[in-house]
Motif scaffolding. Structure first.
Motif, PDB file in Angstrom:
ATOM      1  N   ARG A  60      -7.915   4.900   2.382  1.00 33.24           N
ATOM      2  CA  ARG A  60      -6.954   5.967   2.145  1.00 33.24           C
ATOM      3  C   ARG A  60      -5.516   5.482   2.230  1.00 33.24           C
ATOM      4  O   ARG A  60      -4.655   5.928   1.487  1.00 33.24           O
ATOM      5  CB  ARG A  60      -7.171   7.091   3.151  1.00 33.24           C
ATOM      6  CG  ARG A  60      -8.461   7.874   2.974  1.00 33.24           C
ATOM      7  CD  ARG A  60      -8.691   8.769   4.155  1.00 33.24           C
ATOM      8  NE  ARG A  60      -8.843   7.976   5.388  1.00 33.24           N
ATOM      9  CZ  ARG A  60      -8.477   8.370   6.587  1.00 33.24           C
ATOM     10  NH1 ARG A  60      -7.897   9.549   6.739  1.00 33.24           N
ATOM     11  NH2 ARG A  60      -8.675   7.609   7.646  1.00 33.24           N
ATOM     12  N   ASN A  61      -5.248   4.587   3.167  1.00 35.99           N
ATOM     13  CA  ASN A  61      -3.886   4.126   3.389  1.00 35.99           C
ATOM     14  C   ASN A  61      -3.908   2.769   4.070  1.00 35.99           C
ATOM     15  O   ASN A  61      -4.987   2.197   4.336  1.00 35.99           O
ATOM     16  CB  ASN A  61      -3.102   5.139   4.238  1.00 35.99           C
ATOM     17  CG  ASN A  61      -3.876   5.553   5.490  1.00 35.99           C
ATOM     18  OD1 ASN A  61      -4.494   4.714   6.150  1.00 35.99           O
ATOM     19  ND2 ASN A  61      -3.843   6.842   5.799  1.00 35.99           N
ATOM     20  N   ARG A 117       2.819   4.573  -1.056  1.00 35.26           N
ATOM     21  CA  ARG A 117       2.267   5.681  -1.824  1.00 35.26           C
ATOM     22  C   ARG A 117       2.738   5.686  -3.270  1.00 35.26           C
ATOM     23  O   ARG A 117       1.984   6.071  -4.167  1.00 35.26           O
ATOM     24  CB  ARG A 117       2.631   6.996  -1.139  1.00 35.26           C
ATOM     25  CG  ARG A 117       2.028   8.223  -1.783  1.00 35.26           C
ATOM     26  CD  ARG A 117       2.231   9.440  -0.920  1.00 35.26           C
ATOM     27  NE  ARG A 117       1.606   9.261   0.392  1.00 35.26           N
ATOM     28  CZ  ARG A 117       1.684  10.152   1.374  1.00 35.26           C
ATOM     29  NH1 ARG A 117       2.391  11.267   1.199  1.00 35.26           N
ATOM     30  NH2 ARG A 117       1.083   9.933   2.519  1.00 35.26           N
ATOM     31  N   SER A 142      -4.312  -0.594  -0.618  1.00 36.98           N
ATOM     32  CA  SER A 142      -5.308   0.144   0.155  1.00 36.98           C
ATOM     33  C   SER A 142      -6.284   0.884  -0.759  1.00 36.98           C
ATOM     34  O   SER A 142      -7.495   0.903  -0.501  1.00 36.98           O
ATOM     35  CB  SER A 142      -4.608   1.128   1.095  1.00 36.98           C
ATOM     36  OG  SER A 142      -3.765   2.006   0.373  1.00 36.98           O
ATOM     37  N   ALA A 143      -5.771   1.487  -1.834  1.00 35.22           N
ATOM     38  CA  ALA A 143      -6.643   2.217  -2.760  1.00 35.22           C
ATOM     39  C   ALA A 143      -7.597   1.270  -3.472  1.00 35.22           C
ATOM     40  O   ALA A 143      -8.775   1.582  -3.663  1.00 35.22           O
ATOM     41  CB  ALA A 143      -5.806   2.992  -3.772  1.00 35.22           C
ATOM     42  N   ARG A 144      -7.096   0.116  -3.856  1.00 39.61           N
ATOM     43  CA  ARG A 144      -7.950  -0.842  -4.560  1.00 39.61           C
ATOM     44  C   ARG A 144      -9.066  -1.387  -3.676  1.00 39.61           C
ATOM     45  O   ARG A 144     -10.101  -1.843  -4.174  1.00 39.61           O
ATOM     46  CB  ARG A 144      -7.109  -1.994  -5.109  1.00 39.61           C
ATOM     47  CG  ARG A 144      -6.264  -1.591  -6.319  1.00 39.61           C
ATOM     48  CD  ARG A 144      -5.592  -2.764  -6.994  1.00 39.61           C
ATOM     49  NE  ARG A 144      -4.372  -3.177  -6.299  1.00 39.61           N
ATOM     50  CZ  ARG A 144      -4.219  -4.324  -5.656  1.00 39.61           C
ATOM     51  NH1 ARG A 144      -5.226  -5.183  -5.599  1.00 39.61           N
ATOM     52  NH2 ARG A 144      -3.085  -4.622  -5.062  1.00 39.61           N
ATOM     53  N   GLU A 177      -2.653   4.623  -7.609  1.00 42.28           N
ATOM     54  CA  GLU A 177      -3.965   3.990  -7.516  1.00 42.28           C
ATOM     55  C   GLU A 177      -3.890   2.472  -7.530  1.00 42.28           C
ATOM     56  O   GLU A 177      -4.895   1.801  -7.261  1.00 42.28           O
ATOM     57  CB  GLU A 177      -4.865   4.472  -8.668  1.00 42.28           C
ATOM     58  CG  GLU A 177      -5.202   5.954  -8.603  1.00 42.28           C
ATOM     59  CD  GLU A 177      -5.887   6.316  -7.286  1.00 42.28           C
ATOM     60  OE1 GLU A 177      -6.801   5.568  -6.880  1.00 42.28           O
ATOM     61  OE2 GLU A 177      -5.503   7.328  -6.682  1.00 42.28           O
ATOM     62  N   SER A 235       0.823  -1.212   0.000  1.00 44.07           N
ATOM     63  CA  SER A 235       0.000   0.000   0.000  1.00 44.07           C
ATOM     64  C   SER A 235       0.857   1.262   0.000  1.00 44.07           C
ATOM     65  O   SER A 235       0.348   2.350   0.297  1.00 44.07           O
ATOM     66  CB  SER A 235      -0.922   0.005   1.232  1.00 44.07           C
ATOM     67  OG  SER A 235      -1.766  -1.118   1.256  1.00 44.07           O
TER      68      SER A 235
END
Length: 472
Positions: free
Chosen positions: A77-78, A63, A71-73, A67, A61
């Motif tokens: 948020r994180n 940054r 976490s985004a999938r 995308e 996850s």
């Protein structure tokens, strides 16, 4: 490995069945201790897996994946939010697991080759179940920040020694070190390896200092304080000065067994802090708000106040307060009557009443010297003024009806058993039953109470004059 979750679920089911009929209260001492040690060993293995899993979720996850990060999938948020949803653990716990997980996760070189973890020996001991979560956290949190300054080899040397001490036995100790001992040893290694680290550490401390906003829970406001060492030392010294054994409440001068303060140490420290806050708020150096001294606003319905039931509310604080706390605020700070119509409009506002003015406070302070409860050492500047005869019972806001009480004794004066009587404008006190050594109320005299040095000097002079004169 793909079936690891299924195997763990099966192990969980077996463990649940094994413990279903057990009752630790029925075990003998040795069996209880054996069960405790075994439970901890199982917990270490579970902790190791949770750490590794959290580290992997955090890695997937990160940054820079944009995308495409895990976490985004999953709509989070994180990694912290994702793990919180999956585990239901607190953010603090998840953050610690992620930090440990990153430290013990094998790294990947730019070439794609697998490299050892930053703390490979910690990782191995965790996986084997010989190193506990707290000890691993102590090692990583202490050594990782100094790695850039002292080098990988020095950190590895310290890691080897600390893991050996935590998993034991070693030449220095026949038993493994507990987590607190490991943390202490890690601090020693930090000082040895990073001799010049004091200044950077102070710079980091300056940046991290602070007092957090309060979180209301169970009727208490919980704050976190991070004080610089010299500030904490001053604060601690001040607390200790007012909590020394000589400051414990006592009444009977002839009793060799001094009664103990009924408060726990943490409670007594809280109450001294409350007095410090009161003193600071009344200081002439305190800033004003709208031309007036800093004022805490407490609201309560007149009907509740008259009935002695219900709650009051402090502006800016979520937790309601009892009517006893409201009465203490009124006794020390006064009240205003605000009439609000049925439609919410302000109908009328009274002037502040039943407040001892500055001149009265100075006079009462000179007379009493501080909290009048015998044995209490809270000074006048930190004390509140209490109406001996309550205002609601016709008591006047005059010096002959006001006495100094610290925050704690003011808060508990109605329930503690201490009694106060003004005799010719002078405060006298009578102790609660548990301090009377079996004497009845009639057998217990009222005693004049003051800590004013000039008043005490007068009392001593009177005692000297009453002594019989010996004529040879």
């Amino acid at each position: 490995m793909e079936d690891a979750a299924g195997q763990l679920a099966e192990a969980q089911s077996l463990l649940a069945r094994a413990l279903a009929g057990s009752d630790e209260r029925m075990l003998r001492d040795d069996a209880l201790l054996e069960l405790t040690a075994t439970a901890e060993a199982v917990g270490r293995l579970a902790d190791a897996l949770r750490i590794r899993a959290a580290g992997e979720v955090a890695f997937r996850s990160r940054r820079e994946l944009g995308e495409d990060r895990l976490s985004a999938r999953k709509g989070c948020r994180n990694a912290v939010e994702l793990l919180a949803r999956v585990t239901l653990a607190s953010e603090r716990t998840i953050t610690q697991r992620m930090r440990l997980g990153a430290a013990v996760r094998p790294r990947t070189a730019l070439s794609g080759d697998t490299m050892p973890a930053r703390f490979e020996q910690v990782a191995s001991a965790l996986a084997a179940g010989t190193l506990g979560y707290d000890s691993a956290l102590a090692i990583v949190d202490t050594l990782d920040p100094i790695r850039a300054r002292v080098g990988d080899l020095n950190v590895e040397l310290a890691e080897t020694a600390l893991v050996a001490a935590a998993t034991g036995p070693t030449a220095e100790s026949p038993l493994p070190f507990a987590a607190d001992e490991v943390r202490g040893q890690a601090r020693v290694w930090e000082n040895v390896l990073d001799e010049d680290g004091t200044v950077p550490a102070e710079e980091r401390a300056m940046a991290a200092r602070g007092i957090s906003g309060g979180l209301t829970r169970d009727g208490l406001v919980h704050r976190k304080m991070a004080l610089l060492p010299e500030i904490d030392a001053k604060f601690e010294t001040l607390l200790n000065a007012y909590l020394s054994p000589r400051s414990k409440p006592t009444f009977n001068d002839t009793d060799p067994d001094q009664p103990k303060d009924p408060r726990a140490t943490a409670q007594a420290r809280h109450d001294v802090f409350a007095s410090l806050i009161d003193g600071a708020a009344r200081s002439a150096a305190a800033p004003t708000m709208g031309g007036a001294a800093p004022t805490v606003l407490v609201s309560v319905r007149q009907a509740d106040l008259a009935a002695g039931a219900g709650s009051g509310f402090i502006e800016g604080c979520e937790a309601p307060i009892s009517l006893g706390a409201v009465e203490q605020f009124i006794c020390a700070g006064g009240q205003q009557h605000v009439l609000i119509g049925d439609d919410g409009t302000l109908v009328s506002l009274s002037t502040t009443d039943r407040v001892f003015n500055a001149a009265q406070r100075r006079a009462i302070s000179l007379r009493d010297g501080g909290c009048i409860i015998p044995g209490c050492t809270i000074p006048a500047a930190w004390s509140e003024i209490h109406h001996v005869i309550a205002y609601r019972d016709g008591g006047e806001t005059e010096t002959c009806n006001g006495v100094l009480l610290c925050w704690f004794h003011h808060r508990t004066i109605e329930t503690s058993g201490w009694r106060i009587l003004m005799i010719d404008g002078v405060p006298h006190v009578k102790p609660p039953p548990w301090l009377r050594n079996g004497r009845t109320d009639a057998e217990t005299p009222w005693r004049r109470s003051t800590s004013s040095r000039t008043q005490l000097a007068d009392l001593l002079e009177q005692q000297r004059e009453r002594q019989p004169v010996l004529v040879e």
